[in-house]
Motif scaffolding. Structure first.
Motif, PDB file in Angstrom:
ATOM      1  N   LEU A   1       0.830  -1.225  -0.087  1.00  0.00           N
ATOM      2  CA  LEU A   1      -0.024   0.040  -0.032  1.00  0.00           C
ATOM      3  C   LEU A   1       0.842   1.314   0.080  1.00  0.00           C
ATOM      4  N   THR A   2       2.066   1.225   0.690  1.00  0.00           N
ATOM      5  CA  THR A   2       2.991   2.297   0.693  1.00  0.00           C
ATOM      6  C   THR A   2       3.614   2.764  -0.634  1.00  0.00           C
ATOM      7  N   ARG A   3       3.766   1.557  -1.408  1.00  0.00           N
ATOM      8  CA  ARG A   3       4.232   1.800  -2.702  1.00  0.00           C
ATOM      9  C   ARG A   3       3.214   2.323  -3.649  1.00  0.00           C
ATOM     10  N   LYS A   4       1.933   1.895  -3.400  1.00  0.00           N
ATOM     11  CA  LYS A   4       0.806   2.337  -4.458  1.00  0.00           C
ATOM     12  C   LYS A   4       0.203   3.602  -4.071  1.00  0.00           C
ATOM     13  N   GLN A   5       0.061   3.683  -2.823  1.00  0.00           N
ATOM     14  CA  GLN A   5      -0.629   5.044  -2.312  1.00  0.00           C
ATOM     15  C   GLN A   5       0.300   5.483  -1.010  1.00  0.00           C
ATOM     16  N   PRO A   6       1.237   6.269  -1.315  1.00  0.00           N
ATOM     17  CA  PRO A   6       2.067   6.713  -0.183  1.00  0.00           C
ATOM     18  C   PRO A   6       1.533   7.642   0.864  1.00  0.00           C
ATOM     19  N   ASP A   7       0.240   8.280   0.364  1.00  0.00           N
ATOM     20  CA  ASP A   7      -0.392   9.317   1.199  1.00  0.00           C
ATOM     21  C   ASP A   7      -1.563   8.606   1.772  1.00  0.00           C
ATOM     22  N   ALA A   8      -1.954   7.278   1.495  1.00  0.00           N
ATOM     23  CA  ALA A   8      -3.213   6.697   2.196  1.00  0.00           C
ATOM     24  C   ALA A   8      -3.326   7.040   3.844  1.00  0.00           C
ATOM     25  N   PRO A   9      -4.499   7.690   4.111  1.00  0.00           N
ATOM     26  CA  PRO A   9      -4.482   7.789   5.557  1.00  0.00           C
ATOM     27  C   PRO A   9      -4.624   6.788   6.481  1.00  0.00           C
ATOM     28  N   GLU A  10      -5.019   5.462   5.920  1.00  0.00           N
ATOM     29  CA  GLU A  10      -5.120   4.184   6.811  1.00  0.00           C
ATOM     30  C   GLU A  10      -3.680   3.670   7.077  1.00  0.00           C
ATOM     31  N   LEU A  11      -2.695   4.105   6.498  1.00  0.00           N
ATOM     32  CA  LEU A  11      -1.288   3.635   6.851  1.00  0.00           C
ATOM     33  C   LEU A  11      -1.005   3.805   8.110  1.00  0.00           C
ATOM     34  N   VAL A  12      -1.301   5.070   8.614  1.00  0.00           N
ATOM     35  CA  VAL A  12      -0.803   5.264   9.903  1.00  0.00           C
ATOM     36  C   VAL A  12      -1.508   4.236  11.194  1.00  0.00           C
TER      37      VAL A  12
ATOM     38  N   HIS B   1       2.755  -2.495  14.703  1.00  0.00           N
ATOM     39  CA  HIS B   1       3.738  -2.348  16.111  1.00  0.00           C
ATOM     40  C   HIS B   1       2.858  -2.848  17.287  1.00  0.00           C
ATOM     41  N   ASN B   2       1.881  -2.481  17.229  1.00  0.00           N
ATOM     42  CA  ASN B   2       1.053  -2.905  18.603  1.00  0.00           C
ATOM     43  C   ASN B   2       0.845  -4.577  18.772  1.00  0.00           C
ATOM     44  N   LEU B   3       0.653  -5.139  17.722  1.00  0.00           N
ATOM     45  CA  LEU B   3       0.660  -6.602  17.778  1.00  0.00           C
ATOM     46  C   LEU B   3       2.178  -7.133  18.188  1.00  0.00           C
ATOM     47  N   LEU B   4       3.192  -6.364  17.320  1.00  0.00           N
ATOM     48  CA  LEU B   4       4.525  -7.176  17.756  1.00  0.00           C
ATOM     49  C   LEU B   4       4.846  -6.862  19.254  1.00  0.00           C
ATOM     50  N   ARG B   5       4.317  -5.646  19.747  1.00  0.00           N
ATOM     51  CA  ARG B   5       4.735  -5.278  21.114  1.00  0.00           C
ATOM     52  C   ARG B   5       3.948  -6.345  22.104  1.00  0.00           C
ATOM     53  N   MET B   6       2.659  -6.649  21.676  1.00  0.00           N
ATOM     54  CA  MET B   6       1.888  -7.610  22.418  1.00  0.00           C
ATOM     55  C   MET B   6       2.653  -9.112  22.476  1.00  0.00           C
ATOM     56  N   TRP B   7       3.266  -9.395  21.434  1.00  0.00           N
ATOM     57  CA  TRP B   7       3.621 -10.806  21.380  1.00  0.00           C
ATOM     58  C   TRP B   7       5.191 -11.065  21.124  1.00  0.00           C
ATOM     59  N   ALA B   8       5.934 -10.149  21.210  1.00  0.00           N
ATOM     60  CA  ALA B   8       7.478 -10.090  21.045  1.00  0.00           C
ATOM     61  C   ALA B   8       8.056 -10.555  22.443  1.00  0.00           C
TER      62      ALA B   8
END
Ligand SMILES: O=C(O)CCC(=O)C(=O)O
Ligand SMILES: [Fe+2]
Length: 223
Positions: free
Chosen positions: A196-207, A214-221
């Motif tokens: 998605l970042t490549r196709k639409q770098p300004d897509a608001p959903e990206l954030v 990151h929050n899944l990674l934080r939960m599981w790492a």
């Protein structure tokens, strides 16, 4: 999850490693096998203590970590120094599971198993790596320089080599994410975010998507 990582080594790197290995003495592969796998293991292996094994292990471990798909797919915490194996005609490795732990001081938990092919498929017949999962058996035979990652918990085997020689590096990763299904979910999310970042770098959903990652990674790492 079975993940292919292509072109980990280029032609020059492969030639350099292959040339070094051409002169090396290989031992019986059972030197690193557990009790069950030793019964079905018929291959050759470069001893871990061989100076060349250390040099090549260091080189491959550094090189794989420069590969973004390897990092994303394995989320490595620690890498066991790659070992080199060799199957000549008549050799195979029957169905087995890899040992859960490797190394004596501070054992590494094997979460992900990796095979990096060093021989071209045309150089040998047979020698497929067959990995079992809940969806059946998957036979893998890749170009030299390509690598496959699969859950270390899976049963797997190498079919008999009937002609030529199959050389490979193999190693294990202790992952920040122990559970294969969680690791797979993070991989899919990461790949989708990157696309998605490549196709639409300004897509608001990206954030939001990035926050979810990151929050899944934080939960599981487990660090
Ligand atoms: O040669 C391979 O592709 C896999 C080797 C293997 O399964 C092992 O050494 O445990
Ligand atoms: Fe194995």
């Amino acid at each position: 999850m079975l993940l292919e990582v292509n072109q980990v080594l280029d032609a020059a790197e492969l030639a350099m490693i292959r040339q070094k290995l051409a002169e090396a003495e290989f031992d019986d592969g059972r030197i690193t096998a557990g009790y069950q796998s030793a019964q079905v293991k018929r291959n050759r292996q470069l001893a871990e203590t061989h100076p060349l094994a250390r040099e090549i292990a260091e080189y491959i471990a550094q090189t794989v970590q420069r590969h973004p798909l390897f990092i994303t797919g394995a989320l490595p915490r620690r890498i066991f120094p790659p070992l080199i194996n060799r199957y000549e005609a008549g050799m195979d490795f029957g169905l087995h599971v890899d040992n859960a732990l490797r190394g004596r001081s501070e054992p590494l938990r094997t979460d992900v198993s990796c095979t990096l092919f060093l021989s071209e498929p045309g150089e040998y017949a047979g020698g497929e790596l067959v990995v079992e999962d809940t969806y059946g058996s998957h036979a893998v035979k890749l170009a030299a320089g390509d690598m496959v990652l699969y859950p270390a918990s899976s049963l797997h085997r190498v079919t008999p080599v009937t002609r030529g020689v199959r050389l490979a590096a193999f190693f294990w990763v202790e992952s920040l994410i122990r559970d294969d299904s969680r690791r797979n979910l993070l991989l899919n999310l990461d790949v989708a975010i990157q696309s998605l970042t490549r196709k639409q770098p300004d897509a608001p959903e990206l954030v939001q998507l990035t926050a979810c990652y990151h929050n899944l990674l934080r939960m599981w790492a487990e660090t």
